[in-house]
Design a protein around this motif. Sequence first.
Motif, PDB file in Angstrom:
ATOM      1  N   ALA A 150       0.825  -1.211   0.000  1.00  0.00           N
ATOM      2  CA  ALA A 150       0.000   0.000   0.000  1.00  0.00           C
ATOM      3  C   ALA A 150       0.857   1.258   0.000  1.00  0.00           C
ATOM      4  CB  ALA A 150      -0.914   0.006   1.218  1.00  0.00           C
ATOM      5  N   THR A 151       2.035   1.194   0.614  1.00  0.00           N
ATOM      6  CA  THR A 151       2.889   2.384   0.671  1.00  0.00           C
ATOM      7  C   THR A 151       3.879   2.446  -0.484  1.00  0.00           C
ATOM      8  OG1 THR A 151       4.460   1.237   2.115  1.00  0.00           O
ATOM      9  CG2 THR A 151       2.734   2.559   3.174  1.00  0.00           C
ATOM     10  N   GLY A 152       3.904   1.409  -1.326  1.00  0.00           N
ATOM     11  CA  GLY A 152       4.794   1.421  -2.481  1.00  0.00           C
ATOM     12  C   GLY A 152       6.224   1.026  -2.179  1.00  0.00           C
ATOM     13  N   HIS A 153       6.454   0.344  -1.080  1.00  0.00           N
ATOM     14  CA  HIS A 153       7.797  -0.084  -0.700  1.00  0.00           C
ATOM     15  C   HIS A 153       8.011  -1.580  -0.884  1.00  0.00           C
ATOM     16  CE1 HIS A 153       7.452   3.761   1.497  1.00  0.00           C
ATOM     17  NE2 HIS A 153       8.743   3.862   1.162  1.00  0.00           N
ATOM     18  N   LEU A 154       7.183  -2.209  -1.654  1.00  0.00           N
ATOM     19  CA  LEU A 154       7.293  -3.655  -1.863  1.00  0.00           C
ATOM     20  C   LEU A 154       8.473  -3.987  -2.779  1.00  0.00           C
ATOM     21  CD1 LEU A 154       5.759  -6.064  -0.828  1.00  0.00           C
ATOM     22  CD2 LEU A 154       4.346  -6.009  -2.845  1.00  0.00           C
ATOM     23  N   ASN A 155       8.984  -3.009  -3.507  1.00  0.00           N
ATOM     24  CA  ASN A 155      10.111  -3.244  -4.405  1.00  0.00           C
ATOM     25  C   ASN A 155      11.341  -3.732  -3.635  1.00  0.00           C
ATOM     26  OD1 ASN A 155       8.403  -2.231  -6.284  1.00  0.00           O
ATOM     27  ND2 ASN A 155       9.399  -0.230  -6.456  1.00  0.00           N
ATOM     28  N   GLY A 156      11.578  -3.197  -2.453  1.00  0.00           N
ATOM     29  CA  GLY A 156      12.717  -3.605  -1.641  1.00  0.00           C
ATOM     30  C   GLY A 156      12.644  -5.069  -1.241  1.00  0.00           C
ATOM     31  N   VAL A 157      11.442  -5.545  -0.944  1.00  0.00           N
ATOM     32  CA  VAL A 157      11.264  -6.951  -0.574  1.00  0.00           C
ATOM     33  C   VAL A 157      11.607  -7.850  -1.751  1.00  0.00           C
ATOM     34  CG1 VAL A 157       9.577  -8.679   0.158  1.00  0.00           C
ATOM     35  CG2 VAL A 157       9.550  -6.419   1.183  1.00  0.00           C
ATOM     36  N   PHE A 158      11.143  -7.473  -2.941  1.00  0.00           N
ATOM     37  CA  PHE A 158      11.444  -8.281  -4.121  1.00  0.00           C
ATOM     38  C   PHE A 158      12.928  -8.226  -4.467  1.00  0.00           C
ATOM     39  CE2 PHE A 158       6.811  -7.825  -5.021  1.00  0.00           C
ATOM     40  CZ  PHE A 158       6.515  -9.173  -4.899  1.00  0.00           C
ATOM     41  N   ALA A 159      13.589  -7.105  -4.204  1.00  0.00           N
ATOM     42  CA  ALA A 159      15.030  -7.006  -4.422  1.00  0.00           C
ATOM     43  C   ALA A 159      15.767  -7.940  -3.476  1.00  0.00           C
ATOM     44  CB  ALA A 159      15.497  -5.571  -4.228  1.00  0.00           C
TER      45      ALA A 159
END
Length: 166
Positions: A50-59
């Motif tokens: 929801a906050t748009g920080h899911l990219n870090g998890v996928f990285a």
Amino acid sequence: MIRIYLVLLLIIIAFYALRSFKKASPAFVARIVRILGFSLIGGAFIFLGATGHLNGVFALLGIAVAFAVRMLPTLLRYAPYLHRLWLEFTAAKQQQSSGQQGGRVNPKGTMAKEEAYEVLGLKPGAPEQEIVAAHRKLMQKIHPDRGGSDYLAAKINLAKKILLNK
């Protein structure tokens, strides 16, 4: 001010939850902890999405996969050892769960007199003084406090008990 009330509410909920966990069975506590853990992970994913920080998890996931691929030859080299350890672990777990005593002396004290004489290294019909002396001599060598075996110490004590009829 609302934050203080929320923190106090969380502390009170945690206090009562811990009190109820102390009284609950371990299986129930494990199930609740598992459900709570999965809920927290799911909530974290929803929050990060929801906050748009899911990219870090996928990285991080990509880095973990790359690391696993690089470590695969090393893991395969140790696979036989890991497999043997796993088999020993499962065998011990099955032995423990089946109620076997794992090499302990029978607590009911079942040992034949002939076996008791053999354990103490005596001939059948030995007098009480020889039984006590042999027991003392063996216990000095094999006592668990001196690095000996609990199993052997229990066997020696059981042999003395049977031969002295105590």
